[in-house]
Design an enzyme around this catalytic site. Sequence first.
Site: not given
Length: 264
Positions: A208, A178, A28-30, A175
């Site tokens: 998203i 970086s 289901s990810g990008i 996050y």
Amino acid sequence: MTSTSRVPPSSARAERPLALVTGAGRRSGIGAAIARELAAQGWDLALSHWSAYDTRVHGGPPTRDTEELAEELRARGAAVQVLQSDLADPAVPAELLRQAGQPAPVRALVLSHAESVDSSILDTSVESFDRHFAVNARASWLLVKAFAEQFPENLRGLGRIVALTSDHTAYNMPYGASKGALDRMVLAAARELGQLGISANVLNPGPIDTGWMDDSTRAALTARQPGGRLGRPEDVAAVVAFLLSGPGGWINGQLVKADGGFSA
């Protein structure tokens, strides 16, 4: 790093370009959406993921998501490798490029992997800070470096790098910090690797919905979108595919915000 499945390209696939897509751990990810779009447009693929990260962050037992995605893409005619890659290990990026580029060279590098664990300035540990920079920044630099080192002269003008970034800052400090470092490195690559015929861009897709949002988060973010809907992984995949295309090569050294107007 281990290869869990591999189908060598046949001679009929010899002219299909090869893309390495990192962070393809969930269907289901990008990363998975990017892989599907590229396969539909005639690319062969090497997909990297790290099951231990998905289990640590998303919970539950290890899944076969990447292997099932590979089977789906092979059914559509693509040759696909699946590579388990712990990008926190500085020895892994060069080895990942080496394995992905057999027997054909990697023509496009799509960096969609990330270490992403929410924490603020006051509660981020040194261990978490270092791990975010090791995966999101150092590994990305080493992947770009290895990609450039193996890039063949006969593909000059066709090399592509696209890295996914974010504008998170508050309460997501390691996050966001970086990813900021990632931005600068990839934009530097546009200038430094230009003589190799490689373009490099950073893509910020905005929020998203890949299944991580609860109802209140989804409603709040949707209300901020001018078009009244959240972005989907397929929206991101379409932009990445264009940046990897021939005409897309003229876009170079840019931080592209393809977020449906979220940042407007």
